[in-house]
Scaffold this motif. Structure first.
Motif, PDB file in Angstrom:
ATOM      1  N   ALA A  80       0.828  -1.202   0.000  1.00 34.78           N
ATOM      2  CA  ALA A  80       0.000   0.000   0.000  1.00 34.78           C
ATOM      3  C   ALA A  80       0.867   1.258   0.000  1.00 34.78           C
ATOM      4  CB  ALA A  80      -0.933   0.004   1.208  1.00 34.78           C
ATOM      5  N   LEU A  81       1.872   1.274   0.847  1.00 40.03           N
ATOM      6  CA  LEU A  81       2.716   2.452   0.997  1.00 40.03           C
ATOM      7  C   LEU A  81       3.599   2.700  -0.229  1.00 40.03           C
ATOM      8  CD1 LEU A  81       3.871   4.703   2.853  1.00 40.03           C
ATOM      9  CD2 LEU A  81       5.567   3.020   3.586  1.00 40.03           C
ATOM     10  N   LEU A  82       4.279   1.669  -0.683  1.00 34.36           N
ATOM     11  CA  LEU A  82       5.289   1.847  -1.723  1.00 34.36           C
ATOM     12  C   LEU A  82       4.771   1.684  -3.147  1.00 34.36           C
ATOM     13  CD1 LEU A  82       8.074  -0.133   0.127  1.00 34.36           C
ATOM     14  CD2 LEU A  82       7.823   2.351  -0.002  1.00 34.36           C
ATOM     15  N   SER A  83       3.677   0.922  -3.325  1.00 30.49           N
ATOM     16  CA  SER A  83       3.176   0.657  -4.667  1.00 30.49           C
ATOM     17  C   SER A  83       1.724   1.075  -4.871  1.00 30.49           C
ATOM     18  CB  SER A  83       3.300  -0.842  -4.984  1.00 30.49           C
ATOM     19  OG  SER A  83       4.646  -1.240  -4.983  1.00 30.49           O
ATOM     20  N   GLN A  84       1.119   1.630  -3.851  1.00 28.81           N
ATOM     21  CA  GLN A  84      -0.294   2.022  -3.903  1.00 28.81           C
ATOM     22  C   GLN A  84      -1.159   0.846  -4.345  1.00 28.81           C
ATOM     23  OE1 GLN A  84       0.243   5.400  -6.529  1.00 28.81           O
ATOM     24  NE2 GLN A  84      -0.156   6.769  -4.814  1.00 28.81           N
ATOM     25  N   ALA A  85      -0.830  -0.348  -3.855  1.00 29.55           N
ATOM     26  CA  ALA A  85      -1.528  -1.565  -4.263  1.00 29.55           C
ATOM     27  C   ALA A  85      -2.470  -2.053  -3.173  1.00 29.55           C
ATOM     28  CB  ALA A  85      -0.531  -2.659  -4.601  1.00 29.55           C
ATOM     29  N   MET A  86      -3.620  -2.506  -3.623  1.00 31.97           N
ATOM     30  CA  MET A  86      -4.573  -3.161  -2.740  1.00 31.97           C
ATOM     31  C   MET A  86      -4.189  -4.631  -2.672  1.00 31.97           C
ATOM     32  SD  MET A  86      -8.597  -2.991  -3.360  1.00 31.97           S
ATOM     33  CE  MET A  86      -9.580  -4.370  -2.848  1.00 31.97           C
ATOM     34  N   THR A  87      -4.390  -5.263  -1.538  1.00 30.97           N
ATOM     35  CA  THR A  87      -4.128  -6.696  -1.443  1.00 30.97           C
ATOM     36  C   THR A  87      -5.451  -7.448  -1.362  1.00 30.97           C
ATOM     37  OG1 THR A  87      -3.811  -6.403   0.939  1.00 30.97           O
ATOM     38  CG2 THR A  87      -1.834  -6.593  -0.403  1.00 30.97           C
ATOM     39  N   ILE A  88      -5.514  -8.534  -2.111  1.00 33.13           N
ATOM     40  CA  ILE A  88      -6.655  -9.440  -2.085  1.00 33.13           C
ATOM     41  C   ILE A  88      -6.162 -10.683  -1.381  1.00 33.13           C
ATOM     42  CG2 ILE A  88      -8.259 -10.801  -3.464  1.00 33.13           C
ATOM     43  CD1 ILE A  88      -7.882  -8.647  -5.674  1.00 33.13           C
ATOM     44  N   LEU A  89      -6.713 -10.949  -0.200  1.00 36.54           N
ATOM     45  CA  LEU A  89      -6.184 -11.997   0.664  1.00 36.54           C
ATOM     46  C   LEU A  89      -6.917 -13.318   0.506  1.00 36.54           C
ATOM     47  CD1 LEU A  89      -5.732  -9.857   3.877  1.00 36.54           C
ATOM     48  CD2 LEU A  89      -4.049 -10.365   2.099  1.00 36.54           C
ATOM     49  N   LEU A  90      -6.142 -14.375   0.546  1.00 37.10           N
ATOM     50  CA  LEU A  90      -6.686 -15.731   0.509  1.00 37.10           C
ATOM     51  C   LEU A  90      -6.366 -16.438   1.814  1.00 37.10           C
ATOM     52  CD1 LEU A  90      -5.508 -16.811  -3.059  1.00 37.10           C
ATOM     53  CD2 LEU A  90      -7.792 -16.083  -2.378  1.00 37.10           C
ATOM     54  N   SER A  91      -7.337 -17.190   2.298  1.00 42.06           N
ATOM     55  CA  SER A  91      -7.148 -18.060   3.444  1.00 42.06           C
ATOM     56  C   SER A  91      -7.276 -19.482   2.900  1.00 42.06           C
ATOM     57  CB  SER A  91      -8.213 -17.797   4.506  1.00 42.06           C
ATOM     58  OG  SER A  91      -8.032 -18.670   5.588  1.00 42.06           O
ATOM     59  N   PRO A  92      -6.157 -20.195   2.759  1.00 36.44           N
ATOM     60  CA  PRO A  92      -6.201 -21.513   2.117  1.00 36.44           C
ATOM     61  C   PRO A  92      -7.219 -22.451   2.752  1.00 36.44           C
ATOM     62  CG  PRO A  92      -3.943 -20.864   2.563  1.00 36.44           C
ATOM     63  CD  PRO A  92      -4.825 -19.875   3.250  1.00 36.44           C
ATOM     64  N   LYS A  93      -8.084 -22.987   1.931  1.00 39.21           N
ATOM     65  CA  LYS A  93      -9.122 -23.900   2.428  1.00 39.21           C
ATOM     66  C   LYS A  93      -8.518 -25.179   3.009  1.00 39.21           C
ATOM     67  CE  LYS A  93     -12.926 -22.275  -0.404  1.00 39.21           C
ATOM     68  NZ  LYS A  93     -12.472 -21.380  -1.416  1.00 39.21           N
ATOM     69  N   ASN A  94      -7.352 -25.595   2.470  1.00 39.82           N
ATOM     70  CA  ASN A  94      -6.711 -26.808   2.982  1.00 39.82           C
ATOM     71  C   ASN A  94      -5.872 -26.524   4.232  1.00 39.82           C
ATOM     72  OD1 ASN A  94      -4.256 -25.714   2.102  1.00 39.82           O
ATOM     73  ND2 ASN A  94      -4.274 -26.872   0.194  1.00 39.82           N
ATOM     74  N   GLY A  95      -5.799 -25.268   4.643  1.00 38.07           N
ATOM     75  CA  GLY A  95      -5.057 -24.893   5.841  1.00 38.07           C
ATOM     76  C   GLY A  95      -3.551 -24.864   5.666  1.00 38.07           C
ATOM     77  N   LYS A  96      -3.081 -25.137   4.436  1.00 40.98           N
ATOM     78  CA  LYS A  96      -1.635 -25.228   4.218  1.00 40.98           C
ATOM     79  C   LYS A  96      -1.118 -24.251   3.173  1.00 40.98           C
ATOM     80  CE  LYS A  96      -1.625 -30.087   5.464  1.00 40.98           C
ATOM     81  NZ  LYS A  96      -1.429 -31.447   5.004  1.00 40.98           N
ATOM     82  N   TYR A  97      -1.714 -24.261   1.987  1.00 39.05           N
ATOM     83  CA  TYR A  97      -1.232 -23.430   0.884  1.00 39.05           C
ATOM     84  C   TYR A  97      -2.389 -23.089  -0.056  1.00 39.05           C
ATOM     85  CZ  TYR A  97      -1.222 -28.023  -1.324  1.00 39.05           C
ATOM     86  OH  TYR A  97      -1.593 -29.263  -1.781  1.00 39.05           O
ATOM     87  N   VAL A  98      -2.218 -21.980  -0.783  1.00 36.21           N
ATOM     88  CA  VAL A  98      -3.251 -21.567  -1.731  1.00 36.21           C
ATOM     89  C   VAL A  98      -3.212 -22.467  -2.970  1.00 36.21           C
ATOM     90  CG1 VAL A  98      -3.295 -19.174  -0.946  1.00 36.21           C
ATOM     91  CG2 VAL A  98      -1.805 -19.812  -2.834  1.00 36.21           C
ATOM     92  N   THR A  99      -4.362 -22.573  -3.617  1.00 32.09           N
ATOM     93  CA  THR A  99      -4.466 -23.390  -4.828  1.00 32.09           C
ATOM     94  C   THR A  99      -4.876 -22.516  -6.006  1.00 32.09           C
ATOM     95  OG1 THR A  99      -6.803 -23.887  -4.480  1.00 32.09           O
ATOM     96  CG2 THR A  99      -5.190 -25.402  -3.464  1.00 32.09           C
ATOM     97  N   LEU A 100      -4.696 -23.065  -7.184  1.00 28.02           N
ATOM     98  CA  LEU A 100      -5.088 -22.363  -8.399  1.00 28.02           C
ATOM     99  C   LEU A 100      -6.560 -21.981  -8.365  1.00 28.02           C
ATOM    100  CD1 LEU A 100      -4.730 -21.286 -11.262  1.00 28.02           C
ATOM    101  CD2 LEU A 100      -4.984 -23.643 -12.092  1.00 28.02           C
TER     102      LEU A 100
END
Length: 165
Positions: A80-100
């Motif tokens: 946000a500060l350096l790139s003026q970017a919004m973040t879209i957050l994922l909470s992995p459903k498998n509790g370990k890592y994000v999927t495609l």
């Protein structure tokens, strides 16, 4: 390697010329990783934020990432500060890592009302869990094929030589 370089470092002025110790370190890391060049940064945060900023040219834009990643949770609001970017957050459903499939569902397209997705940011590892290569490859291939340069890939790989505890 790094310890030996620090004890024999030249500490030359890097404003008007490149410090030989830094140049040697960058060349060795590039050789070890198979890249054309490497850039020494003073922290993983600095490296991540430089990389993200190079992908994010003109706002509005957004970054998709796991809610536990360094680029979001541990870098003082850097996107946000350096790139003026919004973040879209994922909470992995498998509790370990994000999927495609989770990433596909969060990609924001071109619409004047939203910040379009410009970067998918992955991290290896998160809390000791390694993102499976097969999943990283699926994500990367999809983004490159379906979004043809409109969305860039970023990998926080600061854990190249150590593991988190």
């Amino acid at each position: 390697m790094l310890r030996a370089m620090v004890t024999t470092a030249t500490y030359d002025d890097d404003i008007y010329g490149r410090d030989p110790t830094t140049v040697k370190l960058e060349a060795e890391v590039a050789r070890l990783t198979g890249f054309e060049e490497a850039l020494f940064t003073l922290s993983g945060t600095m490296g991540n934020q430089i990389c993200l900023r190079t992908h994010l040219l003109q706002p509005p834009h957004s970054i998709i990432c796991d809610e536990r990643t360094h680029v979001y949770a541990l870098e003082a609001g850097g996107p946000a500060l350096l790139s003026q970017a919004m973040t879209i957050l994922l909470s992995p459903k498998n509790g370990k890592y994000v999927t495609l499939e989770e990433i596909k569902g969060k990609i924001v397209g071109e619409d004047v009302h939203f910040a379009p997705t410009r970067v998918v940011s992955l991290e290896n590892s998160i809390h000791g869990v390694v993102l499976p290569y097969s999943e990283a490859k699926r994500i990367s291939e999809y983004v490159r094929k379906e979004h043809k340069g409109e969305i860039k890939m970023h990998l926080d790989g600061t854990n190249l030589s150590h593991q988190r505890h």
